[in-house]
Design an enzyme around this catalytic site. Structure first.
Site, mmCIF file in Angstrom:
data_model
loop_
_atom_site.group_PDB
_atom_site.id
_atom_site.type_symbol
_atom_site.label_atom_id
_atom_site.label_comp_id
_atom_site.label_asym_id
_atom_site.label_seq_id
_atom_site.Cartn_x
_atom_site.Cartn_y
_atom_site.Cartn_z
ATOM 1 N N ASP A 152 0.864 -1.190 0.000
ATOM 2 C CA ASP A 152 0.000 0.000 0.000
ATOM 3 C C ASP A 152 0.894 1.231 0.000
ATOM 4 O OD1 ASP A 152 -2.831 1.166 0.420
ATOM 5 O OD2 ASP A 152 -1.635 2.141 1.977
ATOM 6 N N GLU A 197 -2.014 -1.281 -6.012
ATOM 7 C CA GLU A 197 -3.257 -0.667 -6.467
ATOM 8 C C GLU A 197 -3.040 0.091 -7.767
ATOM 9 O OE1 GLU A 197 -6.203 0.652 -3.063
ATOM 10 O OE2 GLU A 197 -4.193 1.388 -2.628
ATOM 11 N N ASP A 221 -3.405 1.925 6.592
ATOM 12 C CA ASP A 221 -2.514 1.510 5.520
ATOM 13 C C ASP A 221 -2.157 0.031 5.645
ATOM 14 O OD1 ASP A 221 -2.538 4.090 4.541
ATOM 15 O OD2 ASP A 221 -0.742 4.686 5.636
#
Length: 461
Positions: free
Chosen positions: A215, A308, A390
């Site tokens: 992340d 992501e 996170d």
């Protein structure tokens, strides 16, 4: 596997060689501008004839935008356009024409919808002050000479600032072939980049069966799902901001160039501007080195990496976050992970940008309807989980690998618990009042898709 790899080396040319390099880059610009002028004149002529009511079959013939046609026209007109053309390699003019052809093709494909991404505008003329100075060689004598020199067409033998022994050994062993060389003025000095076709043996990650979710963020650059210590955001630009402000003030107090009056910069201005540029180059080098260390460590250790798909173009429109996002280098991290995982025998999975990694509970699977950015701790109302948001997002990214539906790719859900993004005219700007909750078994096993069911898949690279 056969790959195309680039090797870049800094150069130490003499004053005469530096002038020759600048002349080649100027030749690229001249050929580009000449070809663009020809294309625009042809388009303007045809448009004017249409305005007079002339039928299309009687208009001035359209000018071909192909590399072959434009280069042929250049060879016919070069004695008149650039009488000094013989002082530079023919590759410089071919490079300018090729770049014009690419720019016109990108504009045409973007206008017709064939080209994805942001809209491309019509090419503009290159100016000496703003255009990047670079030239590409594809034919002629392009090779290495020993461990400290390179040989380029017309330019001859140029000393390198750093040894080229690694590439020289690869070429001597027959494991690589140089396809082209690009010389560019970058970060205050000349660099040469060799595009090499080589055979690369795929590596094996140290933990080939391990899966890690990564992340990315501003407060902490990278948080991992397996308990690995997070990587702090070094914020190189902020660290150098005070020095850059001081150097910028020094530049502003000296006599600089003025295009309106033709005033040339003073020697003191040139020295002050060079000092400021060196400080900026150092920031870029530190950022690049840190990202390389992070991505290389991940690619060599883990067999599967999940990140992501961030909408960076939209995120940097936020003027409060634009500088911090640009300094972090999210896009460069993903770009490097893409090819480094391939080289090291791993795989990179990119989660859909609609997957609510931060809003989903990594324990019970409940999805929050809203989670403001100011809330740095994720608290689940269903199971009572409380952890850093996170770290929770990284765990959700890693869990996506276990939710792969056979034959259709991994399944993701958005913040409303749906399997696709709600159309802009469907939600009316209102969030659902009841957060979606999924059982642990459903998350781990993954549901079997029903006929006609739409799944938002992950992009696997």
């Amino acid at each position: 596997m056969r790959v195309v790899q680039a090797y870049r080396f800094a150069l130490d040319p003499t004053a005469r060689q530096g002038a020759a390099l600048a002349s080649h880059c100027g030749a690229v610009r001249v050929a580009f501008n000449w070809g663009l002028a020809q294309v625009k004149a042809n388009l303007a002529q045809r448009e004017a004839e249409r305005s007079y009511g002339i039928p299309d079959d009687q208009l001035t013939p359209a000018l071909s935008w192909s590399m072959y046609s434009l280069r042929k026209r250049w060879n016919q007109a070069k004695d008149e356009v650039a009488p000094w053309w013989a002082g530079n390699s023919k590759e410089a003019y071919a490079c300018g024409v090729a770049r014009l052809t690419d720019a016109l093709s990108n504009w045409r494909d973007s206008k017709s919808g064939k080209r994805k991404g942001p809209k491309m505008g019509f090419p503009r003329f290159k100016t000496k002050r703003r255009a990047a100075r670079s030239v590409r060689f594809t034919t002629g004598t392009i090779r290495l000479d020993g461990h400290t020199h390179v040989i380029l067409p017309v330019l001859g033998r140029i000393k390198t600032h750093e040894p080229v022994g690694k590439l020289a050994r690869l070429l001597a062993g027959g494991g690589a072939r140089i396809a082209s060389a690009t010389v560019r003025w970058q970060e205050g000095r000349w660099h040469v980049s060799f595009t090499v076709h080589t055979e690369r043996t795929p590596g094996t990650p140290a933990r080939a069966d391990a899966v890690i979710g990564v992340d990315l963020g501003i407060k902490t650059l990278a948080v991992f799902s397996d308990g690995r210590p997070p990587v702090a955001n070094p914020r190189h630009l902020n660290a150098a901001a005070r020095k850059l402000r001081r150097l910028s003030r020094a530049v502003s107090r000296k006599r600089g160039p003025d295009r309106r009056t033709g005033q040339r910069p003073s020697k003191r201005w040139l020295r002050a501007n060079a000092a400021r540029n060196r400080a900026e180059y150092r920031v870029a080098a530190l950022r690049r080195d840190g990202i390389h260390q992070l991505t290389t460590s991940l690619a060599r250790t883990y067999g599967t990496i999940v990140v992501e798909d961030l909408n960076l173009a939209g995120m940097i429109r936020n003027r409060r976050l634009a500088q911090a996002l640009s300094d972090a280098g999210f896009g460069e991290i993903r770009r490097q992970l893409t090819y480094k995982t391939t080289w090291n025998g791993g795989r990179l999975i990119v989660a859909s940008r609609w997957f609510p990694s931060s809003k989903t509970c990594s324990s019970c699977g409940a999805v929050k309807a809203k989670l403001p950015l100011r809330m740095r701790t994720y608290v689940c109302e269903g199971c009572g989980l409380s952890m850093d948001r996170d770290e929770n997002a990284a765990l959700n990214l890693a869990a996506l690998v276990e939710r792969t539906v056979a034959g259709s790719g991994p399944e993701t859900r958005n913040g409303r618990g749906a399997d696709r993004k709600t159309p802009p005219d469907g939600a009316g700007g209102r969030e659902t009042s009841t957060p979606h909750r999924a059982s642990v078994a459903r998350i781990r096993r993954g549901p079997s898709p029903t006929p006609g069911e739409s799944l938002t898949t992950l992009e696997t690279q």
